[in-house]
Design a protein around this motif. Structure first.
Motif, PDB file in Angstrom:
ATOM      1  N   SER A 287       0.818  -1.204   0.000  1.00 31.27           N
ATOM      2  CA  SER A 287       0.000   0.000   0.000  1.00 31.27           C
ATOM      3  C   SER A 287       0.858   1.263   0.000  1.00 31.27           C
ATOM      4  N   ASP A 290       0.160   3.128   3.250  1.00 35.34           N
ATOM      5  CA  ASP A 290       0.961   2.672   4.392  1.00 35.34           C
ATOM      6  C   ASP A 290       2.323   3.359   4.425  1.00 35.34           C
ATOM      7  N   GLN A 293       1.815   6.779   5.840  1.00 33.14           N
ATOM      8  CA  GLN A 293       1.595   6.705   7.282  1.00 33.14           C
ATOM      9  C   GLN A 293       2.893   6.367   8.018  1.00 33.14           C
ATOM     10  N   ARG A 299      -3.306   9.008   9.489  1.00 33.52           N
ATOM     11  CA  ARG A 299      -4.060   8.468   8.364  1.00 33.52           C
ATOM     12  C   ARG A 299      -3.766   9.309   7.135  1.00 33.52           C
ATOM     13  N   GLY A 342      -4.863   0.631   2.432  1.00 34.77           N
ATOM     14  CA  GLY A 342      -4.660   1.770   3.307  1.00 34.77           C
ATOM     15  C   GLY A 342      -5.509   2.967   2.906  1.00 34.77           C
ATOM     16  N   ASP A 345      -9.108   2.182   3.959  1.00 31.93           N
ATOM     17  CA  ASP A 345      -9.260   2.379   5.408  1.00 31.93           C
ATOM     18  C   ASP A 345      -9.371   3.860   5.747  1.00 31.93           C
TER      19      ASP A 345
END
Length: 454
Positions: A287, A290, A293, A299, A342, A345
C-alpha cells in the motif's frame, strides 16, 4: 551491466515485501493496418496483434520463473483506434466491431488487458474521434479485456471542454451498461490530460504514434519494499528518509530494467521504457497509503499528506532514474482508492475525501484513480471533476487522469466490489452543488501562458 546476481539480492523483497514486476506491456503500432474496408481492417488488426504478441505471455512466464521475479501481468497497447479506424468506421457500431476484434486478439494471445481503444482530442475532435467516444460504453460492456482512454487536454493546447462534457455522459452510460457488475466498465476507462505515449499501465495505456513498430515497456512496483525500508529509519531526519527511499527505488527499478532487457532480447523487440511507479494492490502490505503513514501520518488525508506524497514521489523518481537507461510512462506513486487497502481504510475512517485526493494529485503521478461515487451523480458533475483534474495537469505540466466509477444503485457508505487487482471501494461523497452552467459552455479552455516556449 545487469545480471542475475542483482535479482538474487532482492529475494527478500520478493518473498516478504510484495516486490513484483507489475506488467510487461508490448506496444504495437497498427498504422500499417489501416484500410478503408472495415473487414480488411479487422483482419489486419487481428493478424498483426496475434503475430507479434504470440510469445509474450509464455516469455514473461519463463522470465519470471527463471529469475524468481513475479511478473503479474502481460499486456498489449496499440495505436489509438480512433486514428486506425478513421477511414473504415462510419458508425459507432463499426468501432464496436473493432473492439470485439481486439478482445478476441487479447484472448488469443493470453494477455489480461489490451489498451488503446482511445482518442486524442486535446484541441478538437474529428468525426472518428466523436464516433469512438460515443461507442465506448457499448464497447466496454461487450468486451472483457479491452481498455479505453481519452486524452482531452494538454499544457500545449488547453482543455477541450466539449470533450469534457461528452465524457461525463459517456462515463455514466458505461456505468449503466455494466451496472450488474457494480459498473465495472468504468474501471476500464481513463480520461487524461497530458497522456504519455509510452505508459505500460492499464487502463490508460496506448501506443503513441511517435513510437516504433513494436516496443517492450515494463512497469515495476514495490510499495511494500519501501514501507519495510522506512520502518528501519523510523524517527530519523528527512535526509535519512529521502536517502532510504532513493536507494530502495533504485533496487526496485533495477529489477524492472533486467526484466525489460531480457524480454526485449527473447522477443527480439526493442526495449522502450521502465515505468518506476509505486502501484499498490489490495494485498496487505502493498500500500502507498501505508508508506505515507510510515512517514508520519496517522491516516492518509491528515494535514501533511500532500507534502509527504510530494517527497515520496520525488525520491522514487530520483532513485529510479539512476537505475535504468530509459525511464518513462507515468513513474512515481499511484494513489488509487480501490486498489490500496490503506486508502480504503482512510476513506472509511473519514480521513480522506475527494477534495483531499484532488490536492494530492498536484504532486503525484496520475490523478483521481479508481474512485467509486454514487450512481445518481450527474454527468455534469463528473465533467466538472474531469475539468478540475485536467486543469491541474495543464497548469503543472504533468499527467493527470480521472477514473471515476459511478456505481449504479449504490450510495455513500456502501461498497462496490470489482475483484482481482481492482479490489473493492467505498462509495465516496461528491460535492452536491451544480457546475452545469460552466461545463455546458462550448469550446475549450486556452493553453496557459507558460505553454508558449518555442
Amino acid at each position: 551491466m545487469l545480471n542475475i546476481f542483482e535479482v538474487n539480492e532482492t529475494n527478500k523483497m520478493i518473498d516478504q515485501e510484495n516486490l513484483d514486476v507489475r506488467t510487461i506491456t508490448l506496444g504495437i503500432s497498427l498504422l500499417d493496418c489501416i484500410d478503408g474496408n472495415l473487414e480488411t481492417l479487422k483482419t489486419n488488426i487481428y493478424e498483426k496483434i496475434t503475430r507479434i504478441a504470440e510469445n509474450l505471455v509464455a516469455t514473461g512466464d519463463e522470465i519470471g520463473k527463471e529469475f524468481g521475479v513475479p511478473i503479474v501481468n502481460k499486456r498489449i497497447s496499440i495505436t489509438p483506434i480512433a486514428i486506425i479506424g478513421a477511414s473504415a468506421c462510419k458508425t459507432t457500431q463499426d468501432f464496436v466491431e473493432i473492439a470485439r476484434v481486439l478482445d478476441k486478439a487479447a484472448k488469443q494471445t493470453g494477455v489480461n488487458f489490451i489498451g488503446g481503444y482511445s482518442a486524442l482530442v486535446s484541441k478538437g475532435s474529428t468525426k472518428a474521434d466523436e464516433l469512438l467516444m460515443k461507442s465506448i460504453p457499448e464497447a466496454l460492456s461487450v468486451t472483457e479485456r479491452v481498455c479505453s482512454s481519452v486524452n482531452l487536454g494538454s499544457t500545449r493546447t488547453g482543455i477541450n471542454m466539449d470533450a469534457v462534457r461528452l465524457m461525463g455522459e459517456i462515463i455514466l452510460e458505461t456505468a449503466q451498461l455494466t451496472k450488474d457488475e457494480d459498473s465495472i466498465g468504468c474501471a476500464k476507462l481513463v480520461v487524461f490530460c497530458n497522456a504519455p505515449d509510452d505508459n505500460p499501465f492499464m487502463a490508460g495505456a496506448f501506443h503513441g504514434v511517435t513510437e516504433a513498430d513494436a516496443v517492450i515497456n515494463v512497469g515495476v512496483s514495490g510499495p511494500g519494499v519501501v514501507k519495510k525500508a522506512l520502518e528501519k529509519v523510523r524517527g530519523e531526519s528527512f535526509e535519512v528518509l529521502c536517502e532510504t527511499i532513493k536507494k530502495t527505488s533504485f533496487k526496485v527499478t533495477r529489477v524492472g530494467q533486467l526484466v525489460a532487457r531480457e524480454a526485449s532480447r527473447r522477443l527480439n523487440i526493442p526495449f522502450g521504457i521502465v515505468d518506476l511507479s509505486l502501484a499498490p494492490t489490495p494485498a496487505i502490505g502493498d500500500s502507498v497509503a501505508d508508506i505515507l503513514q510510515e512517514i508520519g501520518l496517522e491516516r492518509v488525508g491528515a494535514p501533511g499528506t500532500t507534502a509527504a506524497l510530494a517527497l515520496l514521489n520525488d525520491q522514487v523518481k530520483k532513485g529510479g532514474v539512476m537505475a535504468s537507461s530509459y525511464v518513462g510512462g507515468l513513474s512515481g506513486a499511484f494513489i488509487p482508492v480501490s486498489e490500496d487497502q490503506g486508502m480504503i481504510d482512510a476513506v472509511q475512517a473519514g480521513a480522506l475525501t475527494i477534495e483531499k485526493l484532488e490536492a494530492m494529485t498536484c504532486v503525484c503521478s496520475v490523478g483521481l484513480d479508481m474512485i467509486a461515487i454514487p450512481g445518481d451523480t450527474k454527468a455534469s458533475t463528473i465533467s466538472g471533476i474531469i475539468a478540475d483534474e485536467s486543469a491541474i495537469g495543464m497548469i503543472n505540466q504533468k499527467t493527470t487522469a480521472v477514473r471515476l466509477i459511478p456505481v449504479i444503485g449504490k450510495g455513500v457508505g456502501e461498497v462496490a466490489h470489482f475483484g482481482g487487482l481492482l479490489g473493492y471501494a467505498p462509495i465516496m461523497q461528491v460535492n452536491p452543488f451544480s457546475c452545469d452552467a460552466f461545463v455546458n459552455r462550448a469550446g475549450r479552455i486556452p493553453a496557459p501562458i507558460h505553454s508558449f516556449k518555442n
